[in-house]
Design an enzyme around this catalytic site. Structure first.
Site, mmCIF file in Angstrom:
data_model
loop_
_atom_site.group_PDB
_atom_site.id
_atom_site.type_symbol
_atom_site.label_atom_id
_atom_site.label_comp_id
_atom_site.label_asym_id
_atom_site.label_seq_id
_atom_site.Cartn_x
_atom_site.Cartn_y
_atom_site.Cartn_z
ATOM 1 N NE ARG A 127 -4.152 1.506 0.628
ATOM 2 C CZ ARG A 127 -5.210 1.870 -0.106
ATOM 3 N NH1 ARG A 127 -5.264 1.345 -1.139
ATOM 4 N NH2 ARG A 127 -6.251 2.769 0.533
ATOM 5 C CB THR A 416 -8.929 -0.302 -8.083
ATOM 6 O OG1 THR A 416 -8.783 0.771 -7.314
ATOM 7 C CG2 THR A 416 -8.363 -1.569 -7.407
ATOM 8 C CB THR A 434 -5.654 0.719 -6.344
ATOM 9 O OG1 THR A 434 -6.454 2.028 -6.341
ATOM 10 C CG2 THR A 434 -4.718 0.880 -4.945
ATOM 11 C CD GLU A 436 -9.079 6.255 -4.132
ATOM 12 O OE1 GLU A 436 -9.414 5.144 -4.207
ATOM 13 O OE2 GLU A 436 -9.647 7.328 -4.369
ATOM 14 C CG ASP A 456 -8.704 5.261 -0.642
ATOM 15 O OD1 ASP A 456 -9.417 6.021 -1.149
ATOM 16 O OD2 ASP A 456 -8.076 4.064 -0.916
ATOM 17 C CB SER A 480 -7.277 -0.285 1.017
ATOM 18 O OG SER A 480 -7.909 -0.901 0.177
ATOM 19 N N GLY A 502 -13.521 -0.969 -7.308
ATOM 20 C CA GLY A 502 -14.706 -0.662 -6.863
ATOM 21 C C GLY A 502 -14.703 0.230 -6.041
ATOM 22 N N GLY A 503 -13.563 0.725 -5.449
ATOM 23 C CA GLY A 503 -13.469 1.678 -4.206
ATOM 24 C C GLY A 503 -14.112 1.033 -3.192
HETATM 25 N N1 GLY Z 1 -8.168 2.720 -3.588
HETATM 26 C C1 GLY Z 1 -9.227 1.873 -3.521
HETATM 27 C C2 GLY Z 1 -9.280 1.155 -2.335
HETATM 28 O O1 GLY Z 1 -7.694 0.932 -1.743
HETATM 29 O O2 GLY Z 1 -9.975 0.503 -1.874
#
Ligand code: GLY
Length: 602
Positions: A127, A416, A434, A436, A456, A480, A502-503
């Protein structure tokens, strides 16, 4: 209806393969992409229509990812005798070229790797991290209020130290079989010779309102008239090829120090408006570390599932939702029924309430272990009333809370992508990756896009005097929802490998797919094709243009506030098949019709 067959030599060659079923027909163009892109920040990556897909079956090795060229690159590594990790690296490097809006070396990723020889599952956290100079009030404007979402995204302040390159290197050192340089070859070749612009890339470049403001992105993504390159245009990215050549030759050091690092540091500061300047430094880059974490594992209908732990909220949310659903006759209710949608939306409300309250980087926040306590999860599920919606859930009180926290209202958007791979040695990779938002921070450096992952984090750092767990802090990883997931069979072998972009909706997408395969006995393609729906503790969201839309009045009668939206998942799922005696026979796989992905295997 518009029908465009995406043609190129590679696809034509691929189509000849018996093992491959490609339904790469762009059969509908989204009428509401505009609203998705410019509308409420709860909308995930925009829809660009549907690409019809068919189930793919294969014997022992296969790759599922979001673009045919990336899948082909990964599969080529498997054919050379490479491992699932070798294939994942090649796939990721090509995705960064052909699907640059969603992931790339300027971003971060989580990977679950099932190591067949060691009989062990590992979870790797690549990350992005907040720079050492980051402060909790990073996204508070001069008026003392949280910044507007896109004011934060389109700025150097949203850029975190990228983790993907370090992650790929770590994965390769631990699980690679082919030489490091080899896995770079497909991406370098495509970047130098050019790749055909896909329908989705063409469409999302056309729709994006910020990409042109960055000189490097403008020069690359648009023609001399300022138009998105047409579908099929052979787009070359020599800068990306050069960057990859350096990393292939010298490893991640070439990315985290020296010229490329300097270029990233300069780019995040390259804003006329001082308030938009970022603070990433060479030291932040040089200090980046991949973290190996314990995956979270839980059970559902006697199957063991494992997913990504914090700083992702995805695994915990899926575990909690499945625990809440286990008391219901999901198989009997079936897909797309009123009871199913009601129960899953209510389970979502409960899980997303806990997510907002407790989930954050465990190196900084005390994420209660009790969130996964069986008694706690059961007690949360007991709150679901089948006759009426709770409308909005309050967070629970799991065992082990040490600090009183305030909820984080942030709903992440996402650029993503997800990769699912099995190799003939029995190894499995489930990796969600991702930058983002779509096209990340819209800042292009050395042929790749920088992430905006720091949005995020919660923009607010406290509420009524209580700290928000997911507030910005120096060196911290933003929460995330990415949920690379593996389901195991009774003998402890991977049975399902899945995940999605899909966020913040990712957990709902993956949940639907798992319930589809386990309760409704659907094959992976059919499970992925199911309408998306659920709740993130706001309205009950139903995917536009699908059968669940018809449930709106009945759900409203049960007290739901319903929102009908494009719900652009990007699921990939592989599933082992068994004969009548329970002996494994091979694999089958599916890719999301909402994106351009596919499955290849043999
Ligand atoms: N940026 C999308 C996630 O990490 O959930």
């Amino acid at each position: 209806m518009i029908s465009i067959i995406f043609k190129n030599n590679l696809i034509a060659q691929l189509k000849k393969r018996r093992t491959l079923v490609v339904g790469f027909v762009f059969w509908a163009v989204c009428g509401s992409c505009f609203a998705q892109l410019f509308g409420a920040p709860s909308a995930p990556e925009p829809s660009t229509g549907l690409y019809k897909k068919s189930l793919v079956t294969f014997k022992s090795q296969g790759v599922a990812a979001a673009n045919p060229l990336a899948v082909e690159a990964g599969f080529a590594m498997l054919k050379l005798g490479g491992s699932a990790v070798d294939a994942a690296i090649a796939t990721q490097l090509v995705l960064g070229l052909v699907e640059p809006q969603s992931s790339g070396i300027g971003g971060g990723a989580f990977a679950l790797v099932h190591d067949a020889k060691a009989k062990k599952l590992r979870a790797y956290d690549g990350r992005e991290t907040a720079p050492a100079a980051a402060k909790p009030e990073r996204f508070i404007g001069s008026d003392g209020l949280p910044m507007k979402y896109y004011d934060a995204v389109i700025s150097g302040k949203s850029v975190g130290t990228p983790g993907t390159v370090a992650l790929l290197e770590t994965l390769h050192k631990r699980h690679g079989k082919l030489p490091w340089k080899k896995v770079f070859e497909p991406a370098i070749e495509l970047a130098e010779k050019g790749f055909p612009v896909s329908p989705r890339l063409h469409e999302v470049v056309k729709l994006d309102r910020f990409l042109k403001d960055d000189a490097a992105a403008r020069a690359y993504f648009f023609n001399e008239k300022g138009e998105s390159w047409p579908i099929g245009h052979p787009l070359k990215n020599p800068e990306y090829a050069k960057t990859l050549r350096s990393i292939a030759a010298s490893g991640s050091t070439a990315f985290y120090s020296g010229e490329i690092a300097d270029a990233m540091v300069n780019a995040v500061r390259d804003y006329t408006d001082v308030a938009k300047r970022g603070d990433l430094t060479q030291t932040d880059l040089a200090n980046y570390q991949v973290i190996e974490r314990d995956p979270i594992c839980f059970s559902y209908r006697a199957k063991k599932l494992c997913s990504m732990p914090a700083p992702s909220s995805g695994g915990v949310a899926i575990a909690q939702m499945l625990a809440a659903l286990e008391r219901f006759p999901m198989a009997q209710w079936g897909a797309n029924s009123l009871d199913t949608v009601h129960a899953m939306a209510e389970a979502g409300r409960l899980a997303y309430a806990d997510r907002a309250q407790y989930l954050a980087d465990p190196g900084f926040a005390d994420v209660p272990k009790g969130l996964l306590d069986a008694t706690y999860m059961k007690s949360r599920g007991a709150l679901i009333d089948m006759t009426k919606s709770m409308k909005r859930a309050e967070p629970g009180t799991p065992p082990g809370i040490k600090v009183a926290l305030a909820a984080d209202p942030n709903i992440a958007l996402t650029g993503t992508s997800h990769i699912s791979i099995v190799d003939k040695f029995g190894n499995v990779v489930s990796m969600t990756t991702t930058i983002e938002d779509i096209f990340g921070a819209r800042k292009m450096v050395r042929g790749f896009l920088l992430n905006n992952e720091l949005t995020d984090f919660s923009m607010r750092f406290e509420e009524n005097g209580k700290p928000v767990a997911n507030r910005v802090q120096a060196g911290k990883r933003p929460r995330s929802t990415m949920a690379p997931t593996i389901v195991y069979d009774a003998k402890g072998a991977p049975e399902i490998v899945t995940g999605s972009p899909g966020g913040s909706a990712i957990a709902n997408y993956v949940l639907k797919t798992i319930v589809g395969m386990i309760d409704w006995k659907l094959d992976p393609q059919a499970a992925i094709d199911l309408p998306n729906f659920g709740s993130r503790n706001g309205p009950t969201e139903l995917e536009k243009g699908t059968p669940v839309e018809a449930l709106k009045p009945a759900l409203e009668a049960r007290g739901h506030t319903v929102s009908v939206i494009d719900f652009t998942s990007g699921l990939q799922a592989l599933q082992r098949t068994y004969d009548a005696k329970g002996q494994p026979t091979g694999w089958r796989g599916g890719a999301d019709p909402r994106r351009e992905g596919m499955v290849i295997g043999d």
